[in-house]
Design a protein around this motif. Structure first.
Motif, PDB file in Angstrom:
ATOM      1  N   UNK A 109      11.861  52.989 -48.313  1.00 38.38           N
ATOM      2  CA  UNK A 109      12.696  54.094 -47.912  1.00 38.38           C
ATOM      3  C   UNK A 109      13.348  53.707 -46.609  1.00 38.38           C
ATOM      4  N   UNK A 110      14.598  53.260 -46.705  1.00 35.77           N
ATOM      5  CA  UNK A 110      15.255  52.735 -45.515  1.00 35.77           C
ATOM      6  C   UNK A 110      15.302  53.780 -44.416  1.00 35.77           C
ATOM      7  N   UNK A 111      15.427  55.059 -44.798  1.00 33.87           N
ATOM      8  CA  UNK A 111      15.592  56.106 -43.793  1.00 33.87           C
ATOM      9  C   UNK A 111      14.359  56.234 -42.915  1.00 33.87           C
ATOM     10  N   UNK A 148      12.253  55.140 -54.811  1.00 33.40           N
ATOM     11  CA  UNK A 148      13.094  53.931 -54.853  1.00 33.40           C
ATOM     12  C   UNK A 148      13.035  53.148 -56.162  1.00 33.40           C
ATOM     13  N   UNK A 172      17.828  49.771 -51.182  1.00 31.53           N
ATOM     14  CA  UNK A 172      17.838  50.706 -50.063  1.00 31.53           C
ATOM     15  C   UNK A 172      19.144  50.593 -49.279  1.00 31.53           C
ATOM     16  N   UNK A 203      16.730  68.680 -45.447  1.00 34.32           N
ATOM     17  CA  UNK A 203      16.026  67.614 -46.160  1.00 34.32           C
ATOM     18  C   UNK A 203      15.100  66.904 -45.179  1.00 34.32           C
ATOM     19  N   UNK A 225      12.358  65.057 -45.169  1.00 34.14           N
ATOM     20  CA  UNK A 225      11.968  63.647 -45.254  1.00 34.14           C
ATOM     21  C   UNK A 225      12.910  62.836 -46.132  1.00 34.14           C
ATOM     22  N   UNK A 226      13.926  63.477 -46.697  1.00 32.58           N
ATOM     23  CA  UNK A 226      14.787  62.693 -47.588  1.00 32.58           C
ATOM     24  C   UNK A 226      16.264  62.748 -47.196  1.00 32.58           C
ATOM     25  N   UNK A 265       4.067  60.007 -47.036  1.00 35.08           N
ATOM     26  CA  UNK A 265       5.122  61.025 -47.017  1.00 35.08           C
ATOM     27  C   UNK A 265       6.390  60.588 -47.722  1.00 35.08           C
ATOM     28  N   UNK A 286      11.799  69.561 -50.019  1.00 35.15           N
ATOM     29  CA  UNK A 286      13.055  70.300 -49.834  1.00 35.15           C
ATOM     30  C   UNK A 286      13.066  71.668 -50.505  1.00 35.15           C
ATOM     31  N   UNK A 292      13.726  60.588 -52.924  1.00 36.80           N
ATOM     32  CA  UNK A 292      12.834  59.651 -52.243  1.00 36.80           C
ATOM     33  C   UNK A 292      11.394  60.141 -52.192  1.00 36.80           C
ATOM     34  N   UNK A 293      11.198  61.468 -52.221  1.00 28.71           N
ATOM     35  CA  UNK A 293       9.828  61.953 -52.064  1.00 28.71           C
ATOM     36  C   UNK A 293       9.199  62.362 -53.392  1.00 28.71           C
ATOM     37  N   UNK A 350      18.737  65.264 -54.282  1.00 27.02           N
ATOM     38  CA  UNK A 350      18.743  64.713 -52.933  1.00 27.02           C
ATOM     39  C   UNK A 350      17.339  64.412 -52.427  1.00 27.02           C
ATOM     40  N   UNK A 351      16.322  65.021 -53.048  1.00 24.34           N
ATOM     41  CA  UNK A 351      14.966  64.781 -52.555  1.00 24.34           C
ATOM     42  C   UNK A 351      14.284  63.666 -53.330  1.00 24.34           C
TER      43      UNK A 351
END
Lengths: 420, 372
Positions: free
Chosen positions: B320-322, A195, A394, B156, B158-159, B315, B137, A249-250, A246-247
């Motif tokens: 992380x809003x999701x 983020x 977010x 995906x 965790x994302x 993780x 991913x 966030x991690x 796309x990944x």
């Protein structure tokens, strides 16, 4: 009963007398020095070099290196807060220069005024006037800046670009033209991490869209966050996002930079600590193995942030801490630390020959560019805004609703009293 | 008589320190948090030696459920509900299943038991880090099929930004009434066989009436927000749910296994003699007998799911809003945004939600004791 109370008081006083350290000579500092920072990972060696220098000067001081890892100090700041509130401040702590320090700790009257140090050491002339203004208020100067970072830099690997037949984009339109092509070949056009790196990208995009002057107006309250130009900036940001991984966030920022190094991604917009990471950790040669440009459409703007150290009220080893701050502000300390950290010195009399090509170019830009304060790195806004903005971001990442997000940021600005 | 009262005094004196400590450090602090949640302690200057706090009543709570800027909190709350439901279903279901298998006394039962219980000994931060790598991913689970010659998955874990079962927060009251009606009707249908009159009168009838009201008179209900706000079951939470179920299935397995072993062999033999199959034995004899274990598993797991913090932090990070969770939100609000009053309000909301799980249990225990 009374007698025993007096006895107790006497014992207490005796203990206090023993516990108070003897007044130490200027050259013979003793005891501990606890330095609190978030330079744990790839920035560690630079901090270690400084600590080594300090130990050379004051061999009798036991330096406690209290680092808490986490990009942008996300964890460290929370730990620091519990310690300060618990009445257990470290001797000196790292903080982003600017509103993050002033809006949090100075407003709460928890910092010591360092003006005396600036006068004693002749730093008033050594540091640029604009910078001194930023770290001070009308009541004093609150921290010693150790470095200057630039946040709006786009990194890429020239050899990879040649292979893919694309050129580094000068503006976002160019980027949006080449991005689909890269994506078709399975290459992420723009690498992004967790983020806070999205907010990092956002500030570059907004400045590209509205310009540095209006950006500064945002923070002085002259321009609203929900005006049409800002909505347009959010829309541009929304157009760029589909071309990020796309990944995201991690991933950490290092992992996002790794994507560029490995050729999985074409570009990455990150602060110039990425140069330190690629040069020091990854042993790459700047200008040859990796190259950079100001992020699209921010040529001539230097989005800046600075790390600095302050002196909290009630620091247990005040003398040792002052010696530490003196070292940080000195030319020697600054030129030992910055080449390793991948940042430029905050001093004007820096010895440029010690720095690599990237940093030399950054120093040149800093001298001539328009300066804008970074939001995500604490220079532009106080912590109330920054904390809330993570949620606003977010909200946008999820809904991609530019108008609602712009409205939310204005509400947040009201709440955080931006420009007041 | 005198002897007895002296004993009682001794017992009281022995307990006194812990009574005082609990009064101060548990109930006192809960009270203090409630007080803080009704002040405006926050913003710049919040960290002063003597910060300003003004009483503002329930404003913080109203803002959490109604405020424009609190969409993140509401999403987190929805997430927490899904986390709880999925963790309960997953961990109890899987744990019970493994326990039944182990109850058949397979070879190497001890080793298997240790293997299944092992995840419990890891801290959430460790297992979270491991699972983050496994669910990346471009690695871990997703490349597994390539070892067998198939294409790699591209889920995906965790994302993902997709959500299913989305609903509009504006209609939250109506939805809650629908759910209540659904539960009433379900219970009514379940009881229909045993006592039709009572089932219709107490459950089915009210359920239909309430459901009809929500359907026909839904527009009469107050709207929560002035605009639409969609929340749902985020697919990105699946990765975290998998990791938590993995961690706690072993624990429920141990609970059930102990319960199964406690059922006397005679009972089992008797059931078998009466012609019960293995499935019937578990369905009608063993599992109903272990109701107390199920209840305690539900309570322990549900409060764990309300406290989920470190595994999400490890993780998917703090913002992380999701995959957000109110507990994380509380921490970030308090210690990053310096908004102590709002943080306290979130804490109290969580406390009340946890209460809804635990209070019914305490009441039923109390009733049982009075009966016994």
């Amino acid at each position: 009963m009374k007698q025993s109370l007096i006895k107790l008081c006497l014992v207490f006083a005796a203990v206090m007398l023993l516990a108070v350290p003897q007044v130490s000579q200027a050259n013979e500092l003793k005891g501990d020095l606890e330095i609190f920072s978030w330079w744990a990972g790839d920035e560690g060696p630079a901090l270690q070099a400084l600590i080594g220098l300090y130990k050379g000067q004051h061999p009798n001081v036991n330096v406690i290196d209290a680092t808490v890892s986490g990009g942008s100090g996300v964890n460290a700041k929370a730990v620091l807060k519990t310690r300060m509130l618990g009445g257990e401040p470290p001797d000196s702590f790292q903080v982003h220069a600017g509103q993050e320090l002033i809006g949090t700790w100075v407003k709460s009257d928890r910092m010591e005024d360092l003006t005396f140090l600036f006068k004693e050491e002749g730093w008033m002339d050594a540091f640029p006037k604009g910078l001194v203004k930023l770290i001070g208020t009308d009541k004093g100067i609150w921290s010693v800046p150790v470095n200057i970072h630039r946040s709006n830099v786009m990194w890429y690997i020239p050899a990879n670009l040649k292979k893919w037949g694309v050129e580094a984009p000068k503006n976002w339109n160019d980027f949006l033209k080449i991005a689909p092509k890269l994506q078709k070949e399975g290459i992420t056009p723009l690498a992004m991490g967790a983020n806070w790196t999205a907010t990092h990208l956002w500030e570059s995009v907004v400045i590209a869209s509205i310009g540095a002057e209006k950006w500064n107006d945002l923070w002085s309250g002259k321009m609203k966050f929900d005006n049409p130009e800002m909505i347009k900036a959010w829309e541009l940001f929304g157009k760029i996002l589909p071309y990020t991984n796309t990944d995201a966030a991690s991933l950490s920022w290092q992992q996002a930079t790794d994507m560029v190094i490995d050729g999985r991604a074409a570009f990455n917009i990150m602060g110039d600590w990425a140069a330190g990471y690629m040069e020091t950790t990854k042993k790459m040669v700047p200008g040859k193995d990796f190259a950079w440009l100001a992020s699209p459409e921010t040529e001539g703007v230097f989005i800046f942030l600075a790390d600095s150290f302050g002196l909290p009220k009630g620091a247990p080893n005040r003398d040792n801490a002052i010696a530490w701050l003196k070292l940080l502000g000195s030319k020697k300390g600054s030129d030992t630390f910055n080449p390793l950290k991948g940042s430029i010195s905050a001093r004007t009399d820096t010895d440029l020959s010690k720095y690599n090509i990237y940093l030399q170019s950054a120093a040149k830009d800093f001298a001539k560019d328009a300066v804008a304060a970074s939001l995500i790195h604490g220079a532009a806004a106080n912590e109330t805004f920054m904390g809330g903005f993570a949620q606003v971001m977010e909200m946008f990442l999820k809904t991609k609703n530019a108008k609602a997000t712009a409205m939310a940021s204005q509400q947040l600005a009201n709440k955080a009293q931006i420009g007041k | 008589m005198r002897e007895a009262s002296r004993d009682r005094l001794k017992a009281f004196l022995t307990l006194l320190p812990s009574i005082i400590l609990i009064a101060v450090f548990v109930y006192g602090f809960i009270g203090n948090t409630i007080w803080i949640s009704m002040t405006d302690w926050g913003g710049s200057g919040a960290l002063a030696f003597d910060p300003q706090k003004n009483f503002i009543g329930l404003d913080n709570y109203v803002d959490l459920f109604n405020g424009f800027l609190s969409a993140g909190f509401r999403q987190d709350l929805v997430n927490a509900v899904y986390y709880s439901l999925m963790l309960l279903a997953g961990a109890i279901g899987l744990g019970m299943f493994i326990a039944i298998l182990l109850d058949q006394k397979p070879k190497g039962e001890d080793v298997l038991r240790t293997i299944f219980l092992y995840p419990m000994s890891l801290s959430f931060i460790v297992s979270g880090t491991i699972w983050r790598w496994l669910l990346a991913p471009q690695g871990g689970v997703n490349v597994l099929p390539t070892y067998f010659g198939f294409d790699a998955l591209d889920f995906q874990w965790t994302s993902s930004t997709k959500a299913i079962l989305e609903f509009n927060w504006q209609n939250i009251l109506q939805i809650l009434i629908y759910i209540a009606a659904f539960i009433l009707i379900l219970v009514g249908l379940f009881l229909l066989k045993g006592d039709p009159q009572k089932a219709v009168k107490r459950w089915l009838g009210p359920g239909v009436v309430v459901g009809a009201f929500a359907w026909l008179g839904g527009s009469l209900l107050p709207q929560a927000l002035f605009m639409e706000e969609m929340h749902g079951f985020n697919l990105a939470t699946l990765g975290i749910i998998i990791a938590t179920v993995w961690q706690y299935a072993g624990y429920t397995m141990a609970l059930y296994l102990a319960g199964f072993n406690g059922i006397s062999q005679d009972l089992r033999d008797a059931a078998m003699l009466d012609g019960a199959s293995s499935t019937n034995y578990y369905r009608y004899v063993a599992i109903p007998m272990l109701k107390p274990i199920t209840i305690s598993a539900v309570i322990i797991l549900s409060h764990i799911s309300l406290k989920m913090f470190d595994i999400i932090f490890a993780m998917t990070g703090p913002d992380n809003a999701q995959t957000g969770h109110p507990a994380l939100n509380m921490y970030m609000t308090t210690f990053r945004a310096n908004d102590f009053a709002r943080g306290a309000a979130i804490a109290i909301v969580l406390f009340l939600v946890a209460g809804t799980f635990i209070v019914p249990y305490v009441i039923s225990q109390y009733k049982q004791r009075r009966k016994g």
